[in-house]
Enzyme design. Structure first.
Site, mmCIF file in Angstrom:
data_model
loop_
_atom_site.group_PDB
_atom_site.id
_atom_site.type_symbol
_atom_site.label_atom_id
_atom_site.label_comp_id
_atom_site.label_asym_id
_atom_site.label_seq_id
_atom_site.Cartn_x
_atom_site.Cartn_y
_atom_site.Cartn_z
ATOM 1 N N LEU A 169 0.821 -1.189 -0.184
ATOM 2 C CA LEU A 169 -0.014 0.054 -0.008
ATOM 3 C C LEU A 169 1.051 1.351 0.036
ATOM 4 O O LEU A 169 0.511 2.551 -0.644
ATOM 5 C CB LEU A 169 -0.764 0.041 1.393
ATOM 6 C CG LEU A 169 -1.863 1.278 1.331
ATOM 7 C CD1 LEU A 169 -2.697 1.583 0.034
ATOM 8 C CD2 LEU A 169 -2.770 0.884 2.671
ATOM 9 N N LYS A 170 1.706 1.367 0.773
ATOM 10 C CA LYS A 170 2.820 2.319 0.736
ATOM 11 C C LYS A 170 3.659 2.762 -0.568
ATOM 12 O O LYS A 170 3.407 3.868 -0.893
ATOM 13 C CB LYS A 170 4.164 2.172 1.640
ATOM 14 C CG LYS A 170 5.106 3.438 2.007
ATOM 15 C CD LYS A 170 4.482 4.457 2.429
ATOM 16 C CE LYS A 170 5.420 5.813 2.387
ATOM 17 N NZ LYS A 170 6.366 5.609 3.461
#
EC number: 1.1.1.-
Length: 291
Positions: A169-170
């Site tokens: 997700l980062k």
């Protein structure tokens, strides 16, 4: 009656030192390791190896810049995994590749410790105000165990999914962030080359709803010519490189992000320790030189 817990920091740069300040105020004791052996004020003390920090801490929090730094601090006879106690909690807030996050989680399982990949979204201002967004990967029980710490350093925790999901997700978030900044930089460059008044242009963009608050902050920095590092160009370019590799492994076409990676490589070459918004300054200089 509660017993004070000790948090051992692996890496103690601009982000980690600000997290530590909030945790100390909340009653945690802190230890730290940095490759340089140096640190800031407020931390109880620094130890010479990651293994020693891990052996004396109840919780280990890693905040290092890349895969190589993570490997150097986690593995080997002086690494965290050599010193950490069974059933300890290891929080990896570093922005690293999904493969590095997965490998650490697997190694942690073998040592019978709980590893959570939990990179944070936000720069030094958010770290200073304890308003980071925590992007956590792991099972429900692990996240619940870490939640008291997350609550002291961030405003919200997003449970991204199983282990490794936080790292993935980062990359999505930072890819979008980098692409937005590149578009802003190119738009500003056109406006200046076309003869628009500089102050008017920067001020007008600050009023536009289409531009995120994050990018408005970068526009203000560029207007002032102040690229003090909130998120250094070298780290932004590193995250874009990781995203390109991750996307290629899944055969996801990402031509826009590939071009942005090249733009951020230019920014890193120009001023790797400056804030990544220096790309706006680089583009401004290019059109000024053409004038």
């Amino acid at each position: 009656m509660t017993t004070q817990q000790t948090i051992g920091f692996i890496g103690f740069g601009a982000m980690a030192s600000r997290m530590a300040a909030h945790l100390e105020k909340a009653g945690y004791a802190t230890l730290a390791y940095t490759p340089s052996g140096k640190g800031g004020d407020g931390v109880t003390h620094f130890l010479p190896t990651p293994a020693e920090v891990a052996s004396k801490a109840d919780i280990v929090l890693a905040c290092v810049p890349d895969d190589e730094a993570l490997a150097a601090s986690m593995y080997g006879p002086q690494g965290v995994l050599a010193g950490i106690k069974a059933d300890s909690l290891l929080l990896n807030t570093s922005s690293v590749s999904p493969e590095a996050a997965d490998a650490l989680q697997k190694a942690g399982q073998e040592k019978k410790i709980c590893v959570i990949d939990c990179p944070v979204s936000g720069s030094t201002p958010e770290a200073a105000s304890a308003s980071l967004v925590i992007l956590a990967g792991g099972d429900d029980a692990a996240i619940a165990r870490a939640q008291p710490i997350f609550d002291k350093i961030g405003r919200i925790t997003i449970h991204a999914g199983p282990s490794g999901s936080g790292a993935r997700l980062k990359l999505v978030i930072n890819g979008i962030m980098g692409a937005g900044l590149a578009a802003v930089a190119e738009g500003i460059a056109y406006g200046l080359a076309a003869g628009l008044d500089r102050s008017m242009l920067f001020d007008a963009l600050d009023e536009m709803a289409v531009i995120s608050p994050h990018h408005k902050r970068k526009i203000k920095m560029a207007k002032a010519g102040d690229f003090s590092p909130q998120f250094p160009a070298r780290l932004m370019q590193k995250d874009m490189r990781l995203l390109m590799d991750a996307a290629a492994r899944l055969a996801v076409p990402a031509p826009t992000l590939a071009a942005v990676t090249q733009q951020l490589s230019l920014a890193r070459r120009a001023a790797e320790d400056a804030d990544y918004s220096v790309l706006i300054g680089v583009m401004e200089k290019i059109v000024a030189n053409d004038a």
